[in-house]
Design a protein around this motif. Structure first.
Motif, PDB file in Angstrom:
ATOM      1  N   LEU A   1       0.836  -1.204   0.000  1.00  0.00           N
ATOM      2  CA  LEU A   1       0.000   0.000   0.000  1.00  0.00           C
ATOM      3  C   LEU A   1       0.874   1.259   0.000  1.00  0.00           C
ATOM      4  O   LEU A   1       0.743   2.132  -0.866  1.00  0.00           O
ATOM      5  CB  LEU A   1      -0.897  -0.023   1.244  1.00  0.00           C
ATOM      6  CG  LEU A   1      -1.897   1.111   1.412  1.00  0.00           C
ATOM      7  CD1 LEU A   1      -3.003   0.984   0.389  1.00  0.00           C
ATOM      8  CD2 LEU A   1      -2.487   1.098   2.813  1.00  0.00           C
ATOM      9  N   LEU A   2       1.801   1.337   0.966  1.00  0.00           N
ATOM     10  CA  LEU A   2       2.666   2.515   1.071  1.00  0.00           C
ATOM     11  C   LEU A   2       3.605   2.603  -0.132  1.00  0.00           C
ATOM     12  O   LEU A   2       3.861   3.690  -0.646  1.00  0.00           O
ATOM     13  CB  LEU A   2       3.481   2.452   2.360  1.00  0.00           C
ATOM     14  CG  LEU A   2       2.669   2.733   3.618  1.00  0.00           C
ATOM     15  CD1 LEU A   2       3.489   2.449   4.860  1.00  0.00           C
ATOM     16  CD2 LEU A   2       2.203   4.185   3.615  1.00  0.00           C
ATOM     17  N   GLY A   3       4.093   1.442  -0.563  1.00  0.00           N
ATOM     18  CA  GLY A   3       4.998   1.427  -1.706  1.00  0.00           C
ATOM     19  C   GLY A   3       4.350   1.992  -2.949  1.00  0.00           C
ATOM     20  O   GLY A   3       4.983   2.719  -3.718  1.00  0.00           O
ATOM     21  N   SER A   4       3.083   1.695  -3.152  1.00  0.00           N
ATOM     22  CA  SER A   4       2.433   2.195  -4.365  1.00  0.00           C
ATOM     23  C   SER A   4       1.991   3.649  -4.191  1.00  0.00           C
ATOM     24  O   SER A   4       2.032   4.430  -5.135  1.00  0.00           O
ATOM     25  CB  SER A   4       1.273   1.284  -4.766  1.00  0.00           C
ATOM     26  OG  SER A   4       0.048   1.817  -4.370  1.00  0.00           O
ATOM     27  N   LEU A   5       1.605   4.052  -2.978  1.00  0.00           N
ATOM     28  CA  LEU A   5       1.206   5.447  -2.745  1.00  0.00           C
ATOM     29  C   LEU A   5       2.378   6.396  -2.947  1.00  0.00           C
ATOM     30  O   LEU A   5       2.219   7.513  -3.420  1.00  0.00           O
ATOM     31  CB  LEU A   5       0.661   5.618  -1.327  1.00  0.00           C
ATOM     32  CG  LEU A   5      -0.749   5.091  -1.083  1.00  0.00           C
ATOM     33  CD1 LEU A   5      -1.141   5.298   0.373  1.00  0.00           C
ATOM     34  CD2 LEU A   5      -1.758   5.778  -1.996  1.00  0.00           C
TER      35      LEU A   5
ATOM     36  N   THR B   1      -2.547  -2.829  -5.199  1.00  0.00           N
ATOM     37  CA  THR B   1      -3.768  -2.598  -5.975  1.00  0.00           C
ATOM     38  C   THR B   1      -4.657  -1.581  -5.283  1.00  0.00           C
ATOM     39  O   THR B   1      -5.154  -0.636  -5.907  1.00  0.00           O
ATOM     40  CB  THR B   1      -4.536  -3.925  -6.163  1.00  0.00           C
ATOM     41  OG1 THR B   1      -3.613  -4.914  -6.595  1.00  0.00           O
ATOM     42  CG2 THR B   1      -5.632  -3.775  -7.187  1.00  0.00           C
ATOM     43  N   VAL B   2      -4.837  -1.753  -3.964  1.00  0.00           N
ATOM     44  CA  VAL B   2      -5.628  -0.794  -3.193  1.00  0.00           C
ATOM     45  C   VAL B   2      -4.972   0.592  -3.272  1.00  0.00           C
ATOM     46  O   VAL B   2      -5.649   1.596  -3.492  1.00  0.00           O
ATOM     47  CB  VAL B   2      -5.750  -1.253  -1.714  1.00  0.00           C
ATOM     48  CG1 VAL B   2      -6.423  -0.175  -0.866  1.00  0.00           C
ATOM     49  CG2 VAL B   2      -6.533  -2.548  -1.619  1.00  0.00           C
ATOM     50  N   GLY B   3      -3.635   0.610  -3.130  1.00  0.00           N
ATOM     51  CA  GLY B   3      -2.900   1.876  -3.179  1.00  0.00           C
ATOM     52  C   GLY B   3      -3.124   2.627  -4.477  1.00  0.00           C
ATOM     53  O   GLY B   3      -3.348   3.833  -4.482  1.00  0.00           O
ATOM     54  N   SER B   4      -3.086   1.901  -5.603  1.00  0.00           N
ATOM     55  CA  SER B   4      -3.235   2.583  -6.891  1.00  0.00           C
ATOM     56  C   SER B   4      -4.640   3.151  -7.064  1.00  0.00           C
ATOM     57  O   SER B   4      -4.836   4.139  -7.759  1.00  0.00           O
ATOM     58  CB  SER B   4      -2.901   1.627  -8.045  1.00  0.00           C
ATOM     59  OG  SER B   4      -3.801   0.556  -8.051  1.00  0.00           O
ATOM     60  N   LYS B   5      -5.632   2.542  -6.379  1.00  0.00           N
ATOM     61  CA  LYS B   5      -6.999   3.072  -6.436  1.00  0.00           C
ATOM     62  C   LYS B   5      -7.095   4.355  -5.611  1.00  0.00           C
ATOM     63  O   LYS B   5      -7.717   5.334  -6.037  1.00  0.00           O
ATOM     64  CB  LYS B   5      -7.998   2.040  -5.889  1.00  0.00           C
ATOM     65  CG  LYS B   5      -8.021   0.752  -6.703  1.00  0.00           C
ATOM     66  CD  LYS B   5      -9.283   0.626  -7.535  1.00  0.00           C
ATOM     67  CE  LYS B   5      -9.082  -0.215  -8.783  1.00  0.00           C
ATOM     68  NZ  LYS B   5      -8.726  -1.592  -8.517  1.00  0.00           N
ATOM     69  N   ILE B   6      -6.463   4.353  -4.417  1.00  0.00           N
ATOM     70  CA  ILE B   6      -6.505   5.531  -3.545  1.00  0.00           C
ATOM     71  C   ILE B   6      -5.739   6.687  -4.183  1.00  0.00           C
ATOM     72  O   ILE B   6      -6.138   7.839  -4.114  1.00  0.00           O
ATOM     73  CB  ILE B   6      -5.876   5.224  -2.160  1.00  0.00           C
ATOM     74  CG1 ILE B   6      -6.605   4.076  -1.479  1.00  0.00           C
ATOM     75  CG2 ILE B   6      -5.891   6.463  -1.263  1.00  0.00           C
ATOM     76  CD1 ILE B   6      -5.977   3.640  -0.176  1.00  0.00           C
ATOM     77  N   LEU B   7      -4.624   6.326  -4.833  1.00  0.00           N
ATOM     78  CA  LEU B   7      -3.699   7.314  -5.399  1.00  0.00           C
ATOM     79  C   LEU B   7      -4.397   8.317  -6.308  1.00  0.00           C
ATOM     80  O   LEU B   7      -4.044   9.492  -6.358  1.00  0.00           O
ATOM     81  CB  LEU B   7      -2.611   6.583  -6.177  1.00  0.00           C
ATOM     82  CG  LEU B   7      -1.373   7.371  -6.574  1.00  0.00           C
ATOM     83  CD1 LEU B   7      -0.705   7.912  -5.328  1.00  0.00           C
ATOM     84  CD2 LEU B   7      -0.406   6.474  -7.312  1.00  0.00           C
TER      85      LEU B   7
END
Lengths: 130, 278
Positions: free
Chosen positions: B19-23, B240-246
């Motif tokens: 999550l943090l890695g993608s954000l 995947t969740v991170g890219s949606k929040i981003l």
């Protein structure tokens, strides 16, 4: 920079390439999950020991040994098989790219793609690990 | 620790890492390796093997989305993959001959460097001026869709970028990370490719680069299914969740917090490496 030179502006190829990657990741994750569930059911109470690296601990370090375990429905081996599928997903992408450059008659990039594949094949041959 | 507890802790940790890695754009590996080694006491060789598997999962997953948008420059990717795959295999081979303490120190230094790179303001230096002979020969110049229409760009200093990719590949193979920070330097600063193209193309290359070293780790027994299972699933879901929040949030504040966390982890890795505990 003529536009028709760029084969990858072709929507079809981008679509296939994207789908290939997505399906590869999804299939390998399903296999990892299935194998992992089996593994957890069988060994959940065992004590883990990853303090010291032991190259022979998994016993799953060749395609043959993974295949053997998968046939016997061993959870660890199925998980490892899923990991192998995941590793081969980007490799399959390179294979696909080689073919699409071949169709496009961009032989320079066919060569470059084959070179990348050759590097991975050499590392797959297991002669490099001492 | 029992297998079940270990798997659950790692699943949650890997999810947060993804999550943090993608954000923040740093990738999951930079958190997964300290989590495994510092918190769970796992040997760094296993940590590297598990991390590289998660790199393949996340980069292939997001590359699938990017490629469809037509931003990724597949020729640049394929061309630079020659450098990154050779050097990634080389890096993966030499890890076993290097004292684990040194690997931990190298990891800490790269982590610090990535945190710094993340905080730096990026300057887009791309243009469509004349580019070198190599860029023309390898057909690297390209275009990508923007809101204002198709934008063309020229690629510069191909040889310099290619050399930098060798460094990125060795680091990736040695430490089991995607080494996105180094790839971005090669593409943004040296080859002067537009951001959008460089981030997506770097991501596109990461899968093949990681696969090349993963094969070496696999043969050597560094990929343990018991660790790869929670790490790959956790990181992928987190990313995947991170890219949606981003798409919906401003990550500037988060980046500062994350840079501090990463710097702390980096110092821990260096300290433990120096004191011989890792």
């Amino acid at each position: 920079m003529k536009k028709e030179l760029n084969f990858y502006s072709d929507k079809d190829v981008q679509l296939i390439l994207g789908t290939l990657l997505r399906v590869g990741v999804m299939v390998s994750m399903i296999v990892i999950f299935a194998g992992g569930t089996l593994y957890l059911f069988g060994r959940y109470s065992e004590v883990i020991d990853y303090r010291v690296f032991d190259p022979h601990k998994t016993g799953l370090t060749s395609i043959a040994s993974v295949y053997k375990g998968v046939v016997h429905l061993d959870g660890s081996a199925i998980t490892q098989f899923g990991v192998l599928l995941l590793i081969f997903t980007p490799v399959a992408r390179v294979v696909f790219s080689v073919f699409s450059f071949l169709v496009e008659r961009d032989y320079l990039y066919v060569l470059i793609g084959l070179l990348v594949l050759a590097i991975i094949l050499v590392s797959l041959s297991n002669k490099l690990v001492g | 620790m029992s297998v079940l507890v270990f798997t659950l802790i790692l699943l949650v940790g890997a999810f947060l890492a993804g999550l943090l890695g993608s954000l923040t754009g740093l990738g999951g590996g930079v958190i997964v390796i300290p989590l495994l080694t510092l918190v769970l006491g796992v040997d760094i060789h296993y940590a590297i093997g598990a991390s590289i598997v998660s790199v393949i999962a996340t980069s292939s997953g997001s590359a699938a989305a990017y490629v469809k948008e037509g931003i990724t420059n597949i020729r640049i990717g394929m061309f630079l993959e020659i450098a990154t795959t050779i050097s990634a295999v080389f890096g993966a081979i030499i890890t076993i001959y290097i004292n684990t303490g040194y690997i931990a120190i190298a990891f800490g230094l790269i982590l610090l460097f990535s945190a710094l790179m993340m905080m730096r303001k990026k300057v887009d230096r791309s243009d469509n001026d004349t580019s070198g002979k190599l860029a023309v020969f390898f057909k690297l110049n390209g275009s990508y869709p923007t809101l204002e229409g198709i934008k063309y760009y020229a690629v510069h200093n191909v040889a310099g970028g290619f050399l930098m990719m060798f460094v990125a590949g060795v680091i990736s193979g040695l430490l089991g990370i995607g080494s996105g920070a180094l790839k971005v330097i090669a593409m943004d600063n040296i080859m002067r490719i537009p951001f959008k193209v460089s981030t997506t193309t770097s991501n596109f290359m990461m899968g093949v680069t990681a696969a090349a070293s993963a094969v070496v780790y696999f043969h050597r027994g560094q990929i343990d299914p018991g660790i790869a299972l929670p790490v790959s699933i956790g990181v992928l879901i987190g990313a995947t969740v991170g890219s949606k929040i981003l798409l919906k949030t401003n990550t500037e504040k988060l980046k500062v917090v994350f840079a501090l966390v990463v710097a702390f982890l980096a110092l821990q890795m260096i300290y433990n490496g120096l004191s011989g505990r890792l």
